[in-house]
Design a protein around this motif. Structure first.
Motif, PDB file in Angstrom:
ATOM      1  N   VAL A 191      61.165 -61.363  49.267  1.00  0.00           N
ATOM      2  CA  VAL A 191      60.947 -61.883  47.915  1.00  0.00           C
ATOM      3  C   VAL A 191      62.125 -62.772  47.532  1.00  0.00           C
ATOM      4  O   VAL A 191      61.957 -63.914  47.097  1.00  0.00           O
ATOM      5  N   ASP A 192      63.331 -62.237  47.690  1.00  0.00           N
ATOM      6  CA  ASP A 192      64.537 -62.993  47.328  1.00  0.00           C
ATOM      7  C   ASP A 192      64.657 -64.280  48.139  1.00  0.00           C
ATOM      8  O   ASP A 192      65.018 -65.329  47.596  1.00  0.00           O
ATOM      9  N   GLU A 193      64.354 -64.212  49.424  1.00  0.00           N
ATOM     10  CA  GLU A 193      64.433 -65.399  50.279  1.00  0.00           C
ATOM     11  C   GLU A 193      63.425 -66.463  49.839  1.00  0.00           C
ATOM     12  O   GLU A 193      63.739 -67.656  49.832  1.00  0.00           O
ATOM     13  N   MET A 194      62.224 -66.051  49.468  1.00  0.00           N
ATOM     14  CA  MET A 194      61.204 -67.002  49.045  1.00  0.00           C
ATOM     15  C   MET A 194      61.613 -67.682  47.737  1.00  0.00           C
ATOM     16  O   MET A 194      61.449 -68.899  47.584  1.00  0.00           O
ATOM     17  N   ILE A 195      62.174 -66.918  46.811  1.00  0.00           N
ATOM     18  CA  ILE A 195      62.623 -67.491  45.543  1.00  0.00           C
ATOM     19  C   ILE A 195      63.749 -68.493  45.802  1.00  0.00           C
ATOM     20  O   ILE A 195      63.780 -69.584  45.226  1.00  0.00           O
ATOM     21  N   GLU A 196      64.657 -68.139  46.691  1.00  0.00           N
ATOM     22  CA  GLU A 196      65.756 -69.043  47.046  1.00  0.00           C
ATOM     23  C   GLU A 196      65.216 -70.327  47.675  1.00  0.00           C
ATOM     24  O   GLU A 196      65.656 -71.432  47.338  1.00  0.00           O
ATOM     25  N   LYS A 197      64.248 -70.207  48.568  1.00  0.00           N
ATOM     26  CA  LYS A 197      63.641 -71.382  49.191  1.00  0.00           C
ATOM     27  C   LYS A 197      62.966 -72.263  48.146  1.00  0.00           C
ATOM     28  O   LYS A 197      63.044 -73.494  48.211  1.00  0.00           O
ATOM     29  N   ALA A 198      62.273 -71.630  47.198  1.00  0.00           N
ATOM     30  CA  ALA A 198      61.570 -72.390  46.162  1.00  0.00           C
ATOM     31  C   ALA A 198      62.548 -73.221  45.337  1.00  0.00           C
ATOM     32  O   ALA A 198      62.291 -74.398  45.050  1.00  0.00           O
ATOM     33  N   VAL A 199      63.668 -72.628  44.967  1.00  0.00           N
ATOM     34  CA  VAL A 199      64.665 -73.350  44.176  1.00  0.00           C
ATOM     35  C   VAL A 199      65.267 -74.491  45.003  1.00  0.00           C
ATOM     36  O   VAL A 199      65.395 -75.622  44.514  1.00  0.00           O
ATOM     37  N   LYS A 200      65.605 -74.223  46.260  1.00  0.00           N
ATOM     38  CA  LYS A 200      66.178 -75.271  47.122  1.00  0.00           C
ATOM     39  C   LYS A 200      65.194 -76.421  47.340  1.00  0.00           C
ATOM     40  O   LYS A 200      65.598 -77.561  47.549  1.00  0.00           O
ATOM     41  N   ALA A 201      63.896 -76.126  47.298  1.00  0.00           N
ATOM     42  CA  ALA A 201      62.875 -77.152  47.515  1.00  0.00           C
ATOM     43  C   ALA A 201      62.525 -77.910  46.228  1.00  0.00           C
ATOM     44  O   ALA A 201      61.699 -78.818  46.260  1.00  0.00           O
ATOM     45  N   GLY A 202      63.135 -77.532  45.100  1.00  0.00           N
ATOM     46  CA  GLY A 202      62.900 -78.247  43.851  1.00  0.00           C
ATOM     47  C   GLY A 202      62.135 -77.474  42.804  1.00  0.00           C
ATOM     48  O   GLY A 202      61.871 -77.985  41.721  1.00  0.00           O
ATOM     49  N   GLY A 203      61.766 -76.229  43.107  1.00  0.00           N
ATOM     50  CA  GLY A 203      61.066 -75.391  42.142  1.00  0.00           C
ATOM     51  C   GLY A 203      62.029 -74.781  41.134  1.00  0.00           C
ATOM     52  O   GLY A 203      63.245 -74.968  41.214  1.00  0.00           O
ATOM     53  N   THR A 204      61.473 -74.026  40.191  1.00  0.00           N
ATOM     54  CA  THR A 204      62.256 -73.395  39.132  1.00  0.00           C
ATOM     55  C   THR A 204      61.873 -71.920  39.040  1.00  0.00           C
ATOM     56  O   THR A 204      60.691 -71.584  39.110  1.00  0.00           O
ATOM     57  N   ILE A 205      62.850 -71.066  38.837  1.00  0.00           N
ATOM     58  CA  ILE A 205      62.568 -69.645  38.618  1.00  0.00           C
ATOM     59  C   ILE A 205      62.125 -69.456  37.171  1.00  0.00           C
ATOM     60  O   ILE A 205      62.794 -69.915  36.255  1.00  0.00           O
TER      61      ILE A 205
END
Length: 137
Positions: free
Chosen positions: A87-101
């Protein structure tokens, strides 16, 4: 009988959306590989496909205006993870790819999850559930 299930989402820039989801580790159905206005995002092993359509194509199909994802949600998309770490890794990937938490990681004992928005403001949940710890009713 139904063999596949598609969820359709509008996107502003198909190539950027494909790049975003590729960075998260997702793949795409090959039948749409030559399309300029659609991509089939594969989800899990259940033949679920999230179709990403250019906004103009999506509007043509639906004959309706698009929801403004800055003001409200049209859908909440959720998928599972194999562990809290994933879960944590996916959230980190999303932010690095331009997404927002939009939802910080939350541990409820039996369920651990967090949420992110993609480049077009669509909301995604990533959840790890330990069914052996599910609260008894």
């Amino acid at each position: 009988m139904t063999k596949e299930f598609w969820i359709n989402l509008p996107v502003k820039d198909l190539n950027k959306s494909k790049e975003f989801f590729t960075k998260l580790g997702f793949s795409f159905h090959p039948r749409h590989s030559n399309s300029d206005d659609a991509a089939g995002l594969l989800i899990g092993d259940s033949n679920v496909i999230v179709m990403l359509f250019l906004e103009s194509t999506f509007k043509r199909f639906t004959r309706n205006e698009l929801a403004d994802t800055k003001l409200g949600n049209e859908v909440l998309l959720s998928f599972d993870a194999q562990s809290k770490k994933e879960v944590d890794e996916m959230i980190e990937k999303a932010v690095k790819a331009g997404g927002t938490i939009y939802g910080e990681p939350l541990d409820q004992g039996w369920m651990y999850g967090a949420g992110f928005t993609d480049l077009d403001g669509h909301r995604w949940n990533v959840l790890y559930m330990d069914m052996s710890m599910t609260p008894k009713e």
